[in-house]
Design a protein around this motif. Structure first.
Motif, short mmCIF file in Angstrom:
data_model
loop_
_atom_site.label_atom_id
_atom_site.label_comp_id
_atom_site.label_asym_id
_atom_site.label_seq_id
_atom_site.Cartn_x
_atom_site.Cartn_y
_atom_site.Cartn_z
N ASN A 40 0.81 -1.21 0.00
CA ASN A 40 0.00 0.00 0.00
C ASN A 40 0.84 1.26 0.00
O ASN A 40 0.32 2.36 -0.23
CB ASN A 40 -0.94 0.01 1.21
N ALA A 41 2.15 1.11 0.27
CA ALA A 41 3.03 2.27 0.34
C ALA A 41 3.78 2.51 -0.97
O ALA A 41 4.60 3.42 -1.05
CB ALA A 41 4.03 2.11 1.48
N VAL A 42 3.51 1.72 -2.00
CA VAL A 42 4.16 1.94 -3.30
C VAL A 42 3.69 3.27 -3.88
O VAL A 42 2.48 3.51 -3.98
CB VAL A 42 3.84 0.79 -4.27
N TYR A 59 -0.94 4.72 7.99
CA TYR A 59 -0.54 3.33 8.19
C TYR A 59 -1.40 2.69 9.27
O TYR A 59 -1.70 3.30 10.31
CB TYR A 59 0.93 3.25 8.59
N ALA A 60 -1.77 1.44 9.07
CA ALA A 60 -2.48 0.65 10.07
C ALA A 60 -1.89 -0.75 10.07
O ALA A 60 -1.83 -1.40 9.03
CB ALA A 60 -3.97 0.61 9.77
N GLY A 61 -1.46 -1.21 11.20
CA GLY A 61 -0.87 -2.54 11.28
C GLY A 61 0.12 -2.64 12.43
O GLY A 61 0.22 -1.74 13.28
N ARG A 62 0.86 -3.74 12.45
CA ARG A 62 1.78 -4.01 13.54
C ARG A 62 3.23 -4.03 13.08
O ARG A 62 4.09 -4.59 13.74
CB ARG A 62 1.44 -5.35 14.19
N MET A 84 3.04 2.33 14.36
CA MET A 84 1.98 3.13 14.94
C MET A 84 2.55 4.20 15.86
O MET A 84 2.05 5.33 15.90
CB MET A 84 0.98 2.23 15.68
N LYS A 85 3.58 3.85 16.60
CA LYS A 85 4.24 4.84 17.45
C LYS A 85 4.91 5.91 16.59
O LYS A 85 4.83 7.11 16.88
CB LYS A 85 5.27 4.16 18.35
#
Length: 393
Positions: A40-42, A59-62, A84-85
């Motif tokens: 998704n970051a391309v 961004y969403a995720g771990r 996330m931080k």
């Protein structure tokens, strides 16, 4: 040969992954950029010839940050930090995906440039090496400048290099004048350039050890050099205390290890905070898998397969435990390594928080010699997904 007669260099590429990406996206120079996103970051090429970049706030995720530009680091975003931080610290930072194929290609280019000067190189990973310059004619600064120029000509990237009497000082020194630094350290420079540094700047003194030192009034390398050895032994044990006293005074007799046949390959990480085996399972899972994949990439890049998988855990009380498992076949497959490492993990009672996690593959042979070893078994990548697993007590 005494350490004072040696000339050991440590060369560290500047923000390596990010710098490679900036060659591809030069319009991002001078901006806060974070590497570590997925598909998704391309970047999206727009009809008007411009690009649309993903932002860290979306961004969403771990996932974790692979690396960041110096502009992002100025905002507090560093490698191995949770995405996330990082998004809270730098929501407007550009997010790019990782491209390990490109990073490996540029790694090969910069190392080949250095080998045009000498073969006395110790490979420490994709973006750093030690170089024994003892037998190369010329002033240390001139030799280092020529190496830096060769690396830049081969890659378009900058590096920072320090020449010192030993590996310890060279490693510390390569960080002193980043980016694009050229540092020369001698024993006479230790009081002025090394002793004022925070103790954690010494490779091998992690965050937890630095906290313990601070608790007994030792925050700088200079204070550590002046510390009573009995005090250090009382808090760290005889062996670690002796090592602390040696490194604080800039002493290190390790040789640059030039070996064409490595015995093992490993990756490890020290966490920003001690992680709970159950409460922090998602973070541990992400890091554990990442380490296994990185070891597998190292094996494939260097053309080796291994048969023994091992893990290393250091707990919050500094107790370190290792476990090994011999597989039925040699492999460089990340999923197989992950499965073997998980089996090792199940043999360790996880009753304390974890501060360091490492994965190692040994019993290596060249991949070309693998012969008729059976193909690796693909395993699901997970870090004990069952809540009641006996691995977590």
């Amino acid at each position: 040969m005494s350490s004072s007669a040696r000339r050991i260099a440590h060369l560290d590429m500047d923000a390596f992954y990010a710098s490679v990406e900036l060659l591809r996206y030069p319009d991002l120079r001078g901006q806060a950029v974070v590497i570590g996103g997925g598909r998704n970051a391309v970047p999206e090429d727009l009809p008007d010839g411009t690009r649309r970049y993903a932002r860290l706030r979306d961004y969403a995720g771990r996932g974790v940050v692979t690396t960041s530009t110096y502009e992002a680091r100025a905002l507090g975003v560093f490698s191995a930090m949770g995405m996330m931080k990082a998004a809270k610290l730098a929501p407007d930072a550009i997010l790019l995906p990782t491209d390990f194929d490109a990073y490996r290609r540029y790694s090969g280019l910069f190392k080949a440039a250095v080998r045009s000067f000498t073969e006395q190189i110790e490979d420490r990973g994709i973006d750093e090496i030690y170089i024994d310059l003892t037998d190369i004619d010329g002033e240390a600064r001139d030799v280092a400048a020529r190496i830096k120029a060769a690396v830049n000509a081969a890659t378009g990237l900058t590096c920072s290099i320090c020449v010192a009497p030993n590996k310890l000082l060279a490693k510390i020194g390569s960080e002193l004048d980043k980016p694009d630094g050229l540092t020369i350290l001698t024993p006479a420079d230790i009081p002025t350039r090394i002793w004022p540094l925070a103790a954690r700047k010494v490779n091998g003194i992690g965050p937890k050890a630095a906290e313990k030192l601070a608790a007994i009034g030792i925050e700088t390398v200079g204070q550590l050099a002046e510390a009573d050895i009995a005090l250090l032994q009382a808090h760290f044990g005889r062996n670690y205390a002796s090592w602390l006293a040696e490194v604080a005074n800039g002493r290190d007799e390790r040789q640059v290890v030039v070996s064409s046949e490595p015995k093992s390959m490993s990756r490890e990480t020290t966490f920003e905070r001690d992680l709970h085996p159950r409460g922090d399972r998602p973070v541990l899972s992400e890091q554990f898998t990442r380490l296994c994949m990185r070891v597998a990439e190292d094996l494939r890049r260097k053309g080796y397969v291994g048969r023994t998988v091992g893990i290393k855990l250091r707990f919050d009380d500094f107790h370190t435990v290792t476990r090994d498992l011999t597989l039925t076949a040699h492999t460089a497959d990340g999923a197989t390594i992950r499965h073997g490492a998980t089996e090792c993990l199940k043999r360790i009672p996880l009753e304390r928080r974890i501060r360091l996690l490492g994965v190692r593959v040994s019993a290596l042979i060249p991949a070309a010699d693998q012969g008729d070893d059976p193909a690796p078994v693909q395993e699901e990548l997970r870090f004990d997904a069952e809540p009641d697993s006996p691995v977590f007590r």
